[in-house]
Write an enzyme that holds these catalytic residues in place. Structure first.
Site, PDB file in Angstrom:
ATOM      1  N   LYS A  91       0.815  -1.205   0.000  1.00 46.77           N
ATOM      2  CA  LYS A  91       0.000   0.000   0.000  1.00 46.77           C
ATOM      3  C   LYS A  91       0.854   1.263   0.000  1.00 46.77           C
ATOM      4  O   LYS A  91       0.576   2.221  -0.728  1.00 46.77           O
ATOM      5  CB  LYS A  91      -0.955   0.006   1.206  1.00 46.77           C
ATOM      6  CG  LYS A  91      -1.907   1.199   1.191  1.00 46.77           C
ATOM      7  CD  LYS A  91      -3.067   1.045   2.160  1.00 46.77           C
ATOM      8  CE  LYS A  91      -2.655   1.132   3.591  1.00 46.77           C
ATOM      9  NZ  LYS A  91      -3.811   1.353   4.489  1.00 46.77           N
ATOM     10  N   ARG A 114       2.596   6.038  -3.332  1.00 43.29           N
ATOM     11  CA  ARG A 114       3.702   6.871  -3.813  1.00 43.29           C
ATOM     12  C   ARG A 114       3.876   6.744  -5.324  1.00 43.29           C
ATOM     13  O   ARG A 114       4.252   7.716  -5.992  1.00 43.29           O
ATOM     14  CB  ARG A 114       4.978   6.502  -3.065  1.00 43.29           C
ATOM     15  CG  ARG A 114       4.963   6.965  -1.600  1.00 43.29           C
ATOM     16  CD  ARG A 114       5.968   6.204  -0.739  1.00 43.29           C
ATOM     17  NE  ARG A 114       6.084   6.765   0.593  1.00 43.29           N
ATOM     18  CZ  ARG A 114       5.234   6.514   1.597  1.00 43.29           C
ATOM     19  NH1 ARG A 114       4.177   5.721   1.386  1.00 43.29           N
ATOM     20  NH2 ARG A 114       5.421   7.052   2.786  1.00 43.29           N
ATOM     21  N   SER A 145       7.996   9.386  11.915  1.00 44.04           N
ATOM     22  CA  SER A 145       6.798   9.317  11.086  1.00 44.04           C
ATOM     23  C   SER A 145       7.191   9.392   9.625  1.00 44.04           C
ATOM     24  O   SER A 145       7.626  10.446   9.143  1.00 44.04           O
ATOM     25  CB  SER A 145       5.822  10.451  11.412  1.00 44.04           C
ATOM     26  OG  SER A 145       4.743  10.446  10.491  1.00 44.04           O
ATOM     27  N   GLN A 159       5.107   9.306   7.235  1.00 47.04           N
ATOM     28  CA  GLN A 159       4.121  10.148   6.564  1.00 47.04           C
ATOM     29  C   GLN A 159       4.531  11.612   6.621  1.00 47.04           C
ATOM     30  O   GLN A 159       4.456  12.334   5.620  1.00 47.04           O
ATOM     31  CB  GLN A 159       2.750   9.957   7.202  1.00 47.04           C
ATOM     32  CG  GLN A 159       2.158   8.575   6.991  1.00 47.04           C
ATOM     33  CD  GLN A 159       0.830   8.400   7.707  1.00 47.04           C
ATOM     34  OE1 GLN A 159       0.333   9.318   8.353  1.00 47.04           O
ATOM     35  NE2 GLN A 159       0.250   7.217   7.599  1.00 47.04           N
ATOM     36  N   ASP A 169       2.476  -0.376  12.112  1.00 46.39           N
ATOM     37  CA  ASP A 169       1.158  -0.884  11.726  1.00 46.39           C
ATOM     38  C   ASP A 169       0.946  -2.337  12.132  1.00 46.39           C
ATOM     39  O   ASP A 169      -0.189  -2.827  12.079  1.00 46.39           O
ATOM     40  CB  ASP A 169       0.962  -0.754  10.213  1.00 46.39           C
ATOM     41  CG  ASP A 169       0.745   0.686   9.788  1.00 46.39           C
ATOM     42  OD1 ASP A 169       0.182   1.465  10.575  1.00 46.39           O
ATOM     43  OD2 ASP A 169       1.155   1.035   8.672  1.00 46.39           O
ATOM     44  N   LYS A 186      -3.620   6.538  15.267  1.00 51.29           N
ATOM     45  CA  LYS A 186      -3.829   5.897  13.974  1.00 51.29           C
ATOM     46  C   LYS A 186      -5.316   5.997  13.619  1.00 51.29           C
ATOM     47  O   LYS A 186      -6.029   6.873  14.104  1.00 51.29           O
ATOM     48  CB  LYS A 186      -3.334   4.448  14.033  1.00 51.29           C
ATOM     49  CG  LYS A 186      -1.818   4.327  14.013  1.00 51.29           C
ATOM     50  CD  LYS A 186      -1.271   4.673  12.640  1.00 51.29           C
ATOM     51  CE  LYS A 186       0.190   4.388  12.482  1.00 51.29           C
ATOM     52  NZ  LYS A 186       0.661   4.654  11.102  1.00 51.29           N
TER      53      LYS A 186
END
Length: 450
Positions: free
Chosen positions: A28, A33, A174, A176, A327, A354
């Site tokens: 994912k 990306r 992180s 993200q 995760d 999350k």
């Protein structure tokens, strides 16, 4: 309630051993990306193995709203005609990112250095999650964010018409946030620098280099320093997306706890910044082996074979490993429930923000199944009950979180009594073939009679 309809309860019960080949979907993180950078390149990027879950499809629709052409050709094959760095146009409506925290944060970075406003929204779960840790560093480029209290969605990001490069040290690990800053830096002049004290998944850096951006990584006393030269012309690519290690975690962990199981999961990405779960499982004594290790598309991959492992023991997971498996803690907690002894998981504050508070969600689910769980602001601890030692016999709340739903179902495959998740609908956001894949291996999954 599911993000896309009425709640869809699902029950898992103990059956025979799991066996066979588990063909899990594409990664994912890399799928998101690939669509984003393909849209920012000049020309046609071709992608195979794209994860066609709701989260990634929402990112594809966002690329179309921003002016790129995105076309699906079936069986995970997609093409993206990009508009070039700085070529995005103002979207005609609100961009709905559904359940995807990754999608919305990467998108915010991509548009932060474009001189127009973009409004983002999502489902109930996404709209409850804080976005300030992304919008704050994007403000360094000149972007402005206006949203609900706590920086929550719906939120409008006004991009910088005349962006300046930024230098930013991430306050917590992180991928993200790091990726959002780097994507913003693509359309800013000069050098954008991100400093992270602990290494996080590096798919963005690898893919940026593949598309032709000048990006360098250096280990220094400050930490890991990533430097990006802004305003490159990105070249279109042929991208083969490896299979998702986060999705592989579910059939792998199910095989470890269901008696007699032997499951092979082929072509799994083993990027060192993503493989923390598998390292931890092997430390616990899991019968988990890597077969045919190789490299594909710049990413290390291998076939994973997982067998029932009745001798597993609890471990202390090093806090510095959290970024490489953040995760996977929910499914690790399920394995820990069937191990002997205590599994300590410190340094996991990120789990609190999350899709839901994943520590609390799994503590409640495991507790209802008869497992002792202790927790604090940034740690939690599972006391295992050994193989076959977990009672089960409860219904757990998914809380609109796909990983909680799947973890509860894996739990139920090895408990003495069945486990039910109140809504399996969110699973479609990341692992749309989870149910047929698991039943194909022999898992007993049942929907209640209407």
């Amino acid at each position: 309630m599911s993000a896309h309809g009425a709640p869809a309860p699902l029950t898992a019960r103990r059956g025979g051993p799991l066996s066979g080949i588990a063909e899990v979907p594409g990664d994912k993180s890399i799928s998101h990306r690939a669509l984003l950078l393909g849209a920012m390149a000049v020309g046609e990027t071709r992608i195979t193995g794209l994860l066609e879950g709701q989260d990634v499809l929402d990112t594809g629709r966002a690329m179309v709203a921003l002016g790129a052409e995105v076309t699906g050709h079936g069986a995970g094959r997609w093409s993206v005609h990009g508009v070039g760095t700085g070529g995005f146009r103002e979207p005609g409506g609100v961009i709905d990112c559904g359940n995807s925290g990754t999608g919305v944060r990467l998108l915010m970075g991509a548009v932060a250095t474009h001189g127009f406003a973009t409004t983002f929204t999502g489902d109930a779960s996404l709209c409850s999650r804080p976005m300030g840790r992304v919008t704050e560093p994007l403000a360094l480029f000149g972007a402005r964010a206006v949203g609900r209290s706590g920086g929550r969605l719906p939120l409008t990001l006004v991009g910088a018409a005349d962006p300046v490069p930024a230098r930013y040290a991430t306050p917590m690990p992180s991928a993200q946030v790091k990726s959002a800053v780097l994507l913003a830096g693509l359309n800013a002049p000069g050098e954008t620098v991100v400093i992270e004290r602990e290494a996080t998944r590096d798919h963005t850096e690898r893919m940026l280099a593949g598309f032709g951006a000048a990006v360098a990584t250096e280990a220094t006393a400050e930490g890991r320093v990533i430097t990006l030269q802004g305003q490159p012309e990105l070249r279109p690519q042929e991208i083969a997306v490896p299979r998702d290690p986060s999705s592989a975690a579910f059939p792998v962990c199910a095989a470890l706890v269901v008696e007699g199981s032997d499951v092979l999961v082929p072509n799994i990405g083993l990027n060192p910044t993503r493989a923390g779960l598998f390292e931890t499982l092997r430390e616990m004594g899991a019968d988990l082996t890597y077969e045919s290790p190789r490299e594909e598309g710049g990413e290390p991959v291998a076939d994973l074979r997982a067998r029932f492992s009745p001798e597993m023991r609890g471990v202390r997971v090093p806090p510095e490993r959290a970024a490489s498996m953040i995760d996977e803690y929910p499914i690790l907690s399920v394995v820990a429930a069937f191990a002997e002894g205590v599994t300590d998981m410190p340094g996991t504050a990120e789990l609190r923000v999350k899709e839901c508070d994943r520590i609390d969600a799994m503590a409640q689910a495991l507790g209802a199944a008869g497992v002792d769980v202790a927790e604090g602001p940034d740690w939690w601890r599972v006391t295992g009950r050994g193989p076959g030692g977990v009672r089960g016999g409860a219904t757990a709340a998914a809380r609109l979180d796909h990983r909680i739903a799947m973890s509860v179902l894996v739990l139920g495959l090895a408990t003495r009594e069945p486990m039910t998740v109140d809504d399996a609908g969110p699973i479609s956001t990341s692992f749309p073939i989870f149910e047929p894949l698991m039943t194909g291996l022999g898992a007993q999954l049942e929907r209640p009679a209407p």
